[in-house]
Design a protein around this motif. Structure first.
Motif, PDB file in Angstrom:
ATOM      1  N   ARG A 237       0.778  -1.013  -0.043  1.00  0.00           N
ATOM      2  CA  ARG A 237       0.125  -0.035  -0.019  1.00  0.00           C
ATOM      3  C   ARG A 237       0.837   1.281   0.004  1.00  0.00           C
ATOM      4  O   ARG A 237       2.065   1.288   0.601  1.00  0.00           O
ATOM      5  CB  ARG A 237      -0.842   0.136   1.208  1.00  0.00           C
ATOM      6  N   VAL A 238       0.366   2.256  -0.539  1.00  0.00           N
ATOM      7  CA  VAL A 238       1.088   3.689  -0.511  1.00  0.00           C
ATOM      8  C   VAL A 238       0.190   4.622  -0.001  1.00  0.00           C
ATOM      9  O   VAL A 238      -0.908   4.808  -0.130  1.00  0.00           O
ATOM     10  CB  VAL A 238       1.328   4.089  -1.974  1.00  0.00           C
ATOM     11  N   LEU A 239       0.851   5.088   1.119  1.00  0.00           N
ATOM     12  CA  LEU A 239       0.102   6.059   1.953  1.00  0.00           C
ATOM     13  C   LEU A 239       0.936   7.387   2.011  1.00  0.00           C
ATOM     14  O   LEU A 239       2.040   7.540   2.051  1.00  0.00           O
ATOM     15  CB  LEU A 239       0.108   5.501   3.625  1.00  0.00           C
ATOM     16  N   PHE A 240       0.039   8.385   2.204  1.00  0.00           N
ATOM     17  CA  PHE A 240       0.316   9.834   2.419  1.00  0.00           C
ATOM     18  C   PHE A 240       0.042  10.361   3.879  1.00  0.00           C
ATOM     19  O   PHE A 240      -1.123  10.529   4.088  1.00  0.00           O
ATOM     20  CB  PHE A 240      -0.265  10.778   1.206  1.00  0.00           C
ATOM     21  N   ILE A 241       0.904  10.527   4.492  1.00  0.00           N
ATOM     22  CA  ILE A 241       0.585  10.862   6.048  1.00  0.00           C
ATOM     23  C   ILE A 241       1.444  12.149   6.337  1.00  0.00           C
ATOM     24  O   ILE A 241       2.407  12.290   6.412  1.00  0.00           O
ATOM     25  CB  ILE A 241       1.287   9.463   6.813  1.00  0.00           C
ATOM     26  N   GLN A 242       0.933  12.993   7.108  1.00  0.00           N
ATOM     27  CA  GLN A 242       1.397  14.015   7.795  1.00  0.00           C
ATOM     28  C   GLN A 242       2.288  13.590   8.838  1.00  0.00           C
ATOM     29  O   GLN A 242       2.220  12.550   9.284  1.00  0.00           O
ATOM     30  CB  GLN A 242       0.235  15.238   7.938  1.00  0.00           C
ATOM     31  N   GLY A 243       3.019  14.719   9.045  1.00  0.00           N
ATOM     32  CA  GLY A 243       4.129  14.534  10.292  1.00  0.00           C
ATOM     33  C   GLY A 243       5.483  14.225   9.704  1.00  0.00           C
ATOM     34  O   GLY A 243       6.444  14.125  10.849  1.00  0.00           O
ATOM     35  N   GLY A 244       5.871  14.089   8.656  1.00  0.00           N
ATOM     36  CA  GLY A 244       7.089  13.833   7.978  1.00  0.00           C
ATOM     37  C   GLY A 244       7.684  12.489   8.678  1.00  0.00           C
ATOM     38  O   GLY A 244       7.102  11.819   9.199  1.00  0.00           O
ATOM     39  N   ALA A 245       9.079  12.218   8.269  1.00  0.00           N
ATOM     40  CA  ALA A 245       9.892  11.302   8.807  1.00  0.00           C
ATOM     41  C   ALA A 245       9.805  11.053  10.265  1.00  0.00           C
ATOM     42  O   ALA A 245       9.792   9.856  10.935  1.00  0.00           O
ATOM     43  CB  ALA A 245      11.005  11.123   8.094  1.00  0.00           C
ATOM     44  N   PHE A 246      10.012  12.180  10.817  1.00  0.00           N
ATOM     45  CA  PHE A 246      10.067  11.985  12.360  1.00  0.00           C
ATOM     46  C   PHE A 246       8.871  11.756  12.839  1.00  0.00           C
ATOM     47  O   PHE A 246       8.808  10.864  14.004  1.00  0.00           O
ATOM     48  CB  PHE A 246      10.455  13.558  12.823  1.00  0.00           C
ATOM     49  N   GLY A 247       7.517  11.858  12.290  1.00  0.00           N
ATOM     50  CA  GLY A 247       6.430  11.342  12.930  1.00  0.00           C
ATOM     51  C   GLY A 247       6.348   9.694  12.671  1.00  0.00           C
ATOM     52  O   GLY A 247       5.880   9.044  13.696  1.00  0.00           O
ATOM     53  N   GLN A 248       7.005   9.216  11.727  1.00  0.00           N
ATOM     54  CA  GLN A 248       7.042   7.946  11.439  1.00  0.00           C
ATOM     55  C   GLN A 248       8.217   6.978  12.427  1.00  0.00           C
ATOM     56  O   GLN A 248       8.090   5.955  12.623  1.00  0.00           O
ATOM     57  CB  GLN A 248       7.591   7.252  10.276  1.00  0.00           C
ATOM     58  N   PHE A 249       9.106   7.785  12.955  1.00  0.00           N
ATOM     59  CA  PHE A 249       9.874   7.433  14.292  1.00  0.00           C
ATOM     60  C   PHE A 249       8.901   6.578  15.265  1.00  0.00           C
ATOM     61  O   PHE A 249       9.156   5.633  16.097  1.00  0.00           O
ATOM     62  CB  PHE A 249      10.623   8.077  14.845  1.00  0.00           C
ATOM     63  N   ALA A 250       7.713   7.266  15.514  1.00  0.00           N
ATOM     64  CA  ALA A 250       6.518   6.897  16.156  1.00  0.00           C
ATOM     65  C   ALA A 250       5.659   5.840  15.605  1.00  0.00           C
ATOM     66  O   ALA A 250       5.163   4.947  16.108  1.00  0.00           O
ATOM     67  CB  ALA A 250       5.797   7.990  16.961  1.00  0.00           C
ATOM     68  N   GLY A 251       5.349   6.389  14.229  1.00  0.00           N
ATOM     69  CA  GLY A 251       4.390   5.583  13.665  1.00  0.00           C
ATOM     70  C   GLY A 251       4.928   4.141  13.253  1.00  0.00           C
ATOM     71  O   GLY A 251       4.098   3.203  13.517  1.00  0.00           O
ATOM     72  N   VAL A 252       6.191   3.640  13.062  1.00  0.00           N
ATOM     73  CA  VAL A 252       6.610   2.354  12.927  1.00  0.00           C
ATOM     74  C   VAL A 252       6.232   1.527  14.081  1.00  0.00           C
ATOM     75  O   VAL A 252       5.937   0.423  13.969  1.00  0.00           O
ATOM     76  CB  VAL A 252       7.886   2.416  12.171  1.00  0.00           C
ATOM     77  N   PRO A 253       6.946   1.799  15.316  1.00  0.00           N
ATOM     78  CA  PRO A 253       6.685   1.001  16.612  1.00  0.00           C
ATOM     79  C   PRO A 253       5.190   0.857  16.824  1.00  0.00           C
ATOM     80  O   PRO A 253       4.620  -0.207  17.035  1.00  0.00           O
ATOM     81  CB  PRO A 253       7.459   1.590  17.710  1.00  0.00           C
ATOM     82  N   LEU A 254       4.404   2.025  16.551  1.00  0.00           N
ATOM     83  CA  LEU A 254       2.904   1.821  16.820  1.00  0.00           C
ATOM     84  C   LEU A 254       2.294   0.945  15.897  1.00  0.00           C
ATOM     85  O   LEU A 254       1.378   0.211  16.463  1.00  0.00           O
ATOM     86  CB  LEU A 254       2.193   3.285  16.858  1.00  0.00           C
ATOM     87  N   ASN A 255       2.706   0.670  14.617  1.00  0.00           N
ATOM     88  CA  ASN A 255       1.997  -0.091  13.545  1.00  0.00           C
ATOM     89  C   ASN A 255       2.664  -1.434  13.597  1.00  0.00           C
ATOM     90  O   ASN A 255       1.874  -2.441  13.143  1.00  0.00           O
ATOM     91  CB  ASN A 255       2.157   0.514  12.300  1.00  0.00           C
ATOM     92  N   LEU A 256       3.920  -1.590  14.109  1.00  0.00           N
ATOM     93  CA  LEU A 256       4.581  -3.007  13.899  1.00  0.00           C
ATOM     94  C   LEU A 256       4.968  -3.704  15.003  1.00  0.00           C
ATOM     95  O   LEU A 256       5.457  -4.945  15.041  1.00  0.00           O
ATOM     96  CB  LEU A 256       5.698  -3.057  12.982  1.00  0.00           C
ATOM     97  N   SER A 257       4.652  -3.240  16.357  1.00  0.00           N
ATOM     98  CA  SER A 257       5.013  -3.906  17.483  1.00  0.00           C
ATOM     99  C   SER A 257       4.063  -3.557  18.548  1.00  0.00           C
ATOM    100  O   SER A 257       3.231  -2.654  18.581  1.00  0.00           O
ATOM    101  CB  SER A 257       6.467  -3.323  17.978  1.00  0.00           C
ATOM    102  N   LYS A 258       4.347  -4.375  19.683  1.00  0.00           N
ATOM    103  CA  LYS A 258       3.545  -4.178  20.924  1.00  0.00           C
ATOM    104  C   LYS A 258       4.306  -4.157  22.208  1.00  0.00           C
ATOM    105  O   LYS A 258       5.635  -4.438  22.037  1.00  0.00           O
ATOM    106  CB  LYS A 258       2.565  -5.619  21.132  1.00  0.00           C
ATOM    107  N   PRO A 259       4.181  -3.526  23.288  1.00  0.00           N
ATOM    108  CA  PRO A 259       4.816  -3.310  24.387  1.00  0.00           C
ATOM    109  C   PRO A 259       5.610  -4.713  24.768  1.00  0.00           C
ATOM    110  O   PRO A 259       5.035  -5.560  24.838  1.00  0.00           O
ATOM    111  CB  PRO A 259       3.810  -3.082  25.425  1.00  0.00           C
TER     112      PRO A 259
END
Length: 349
Positions: free
Chosen positions: A56-78
């Motif tokens: 999938r191709v997604l257009f998301i606000q927040g830039g790459a720094f936002g994805q520093f949080a987006g990646v762990p939130l989407n791919l991992s659990k505590p």
């Protein structure tokens, strides 16, 4: 730097886009005109990068720094282990951000001993068994360090922050679980991230993941769960059309390699200037350089700016100078910098 042709097209269309009587910055993101624009941008990106159907191709606000949080939130659990390869400041920032989400981040490789002027040798990166993902930064802008290969991670999804290298050359997207990139280097203005995510990773998000950063929700809503960054999507489409006109990624690879090789050859032949990065880890996009006499740095930057050569000061954390030669920078720009540097050396050596 953005392509002049793209800026001129945007300028011409700004008062009246597609005969709507409005700017693209004014139309509704739900209008048929803008939905078609967003679809066109996505299809061009798929075409140029050869993105497989199961991504999938997604257009998301927040830039790459936002994805520093987006990646762990989407791919991992505590409690999950997540792996990082650290070759500079941006990978390190992503590593530190992951700690905020109750994870066990492990630096499986850290090039700190070289002062982040090297990348790990191919074949030496070993993911932790059971890691939720392995994250690396193919190109570190501040240190000018770039991988010459894609790490092999087996069953561990490979995640890459490609903010400063995407669209600079051909790329095998199928090697990755997630690719994300801030748009402000080769894809347009700041403020948006493009995320390319494999389908089988879409259902891993934590329940408390903010909706606008949920890959699954964004994919289900074609990146329009909320009002998207419309102007960034529009300009990305224009830049992708420009990429095609340059011969696609193959054409840009030749152009980018030539620019980098020209500048590195000049630096290597000089006793006055030097590049601190290991030869097998040198970036095509960001080339830091030092002078034998660091006291001349401020004078160099000031005189360069007077000559129309801007943004050459190195990052405050490393000093020196840095030439960023992203896609839109022509060979003539590199040649002009070299001529200025020759004259500066003649006067001050």
């Amino acid at each position: 730097m953005m392509p002049l042709e793209v800026l001129e097209q945007a300028q011409a269309e700004l008062p009246d886009w597609q005969h709507t009587g409005m700017s693209v910055a004014e139309v509704s993101h739900r209008s048929k005109e803008f939905v078609a624009c967003a679809d066109h941008t996505q299809e061009l990106l798929r075409q140029i990068l050869g993105i497989p159907d199961n991504y999938r191709v997604l257009f998301i606000q927040g830039g790459a720094f936002g994805q520093f949080a987006g990646v762990p939130l989407n791919l991992s659990k505590p409690g999950d282990t997540v792996d990082f390869v650290l070759t500079g400041q941006w990978g390190t920032k992503a590593f530190k951000e992951a700690k905020r989400f109750g994870l066990n981040p492990i630096a499986v490789t850290d090039e700190k001993a070289s002062n982040y002027t090297t990348t790990p040798a191919q074949g030496t990166i070993q993911p932790t068994e059971g890691a939720a993902y392995l994250h690396y930064t193919p190109n570190e802008t501040i240190g000018g360090v770039e991988f010459g290969y894609i790490p092999e991670t087996g069953d561990v999804p490979l995640v890459a922050d490609m903010s400063s290298t995407i669209l600079s050359r051909p790329l095998d997207v199928s090697k990755f679980g997630v690719i994300y990139a801030g748009t402000q280097k080769n894809m347009g203005p700041a403020g948006m991230a493009v995320v390319i995510v494999r389908d089988d990773l879409l259902d891993r998000a934590r329940l408390d993941t903010p909706s606008i950063w949920s890959y699954q929700l964004m994919a289900e809503n074609n990146s329009m769960l909320n009002t998207p960054p419309t102007f960034s999507i529009y300009l990305l489409g224009k830049i992708l059309e420009w990429v095609i006109a340059q011969g696609g990624l193959d054409g840009l690879a030749v152009r980018n390699r030539t620019k980098a090789e020209t500048f590195y050859a000049f630096l290597d032949a000089s006793d006055f200037y030097s590049n601190p990065v290991a030869h097998d880890s040198r970036s095509w996009m960001n080339i830091p350089f030092l002078m034998a006499n660091a006291d001349l740095n401020k004078q160099f930057v000031a005189q360069a700016e007077q000559a129309g050569l801007t943004n050459l000061a190195g990052h405050r954390s490393v000093g020196g100078m840095r030439a960023s030669i992203y896609n839109a920078m022509p060979q003539a720009g590199v040649d002009a910098l070299i001529e200025f540097m020759k004259e500066f050396e003649r006067v001050h050596a």
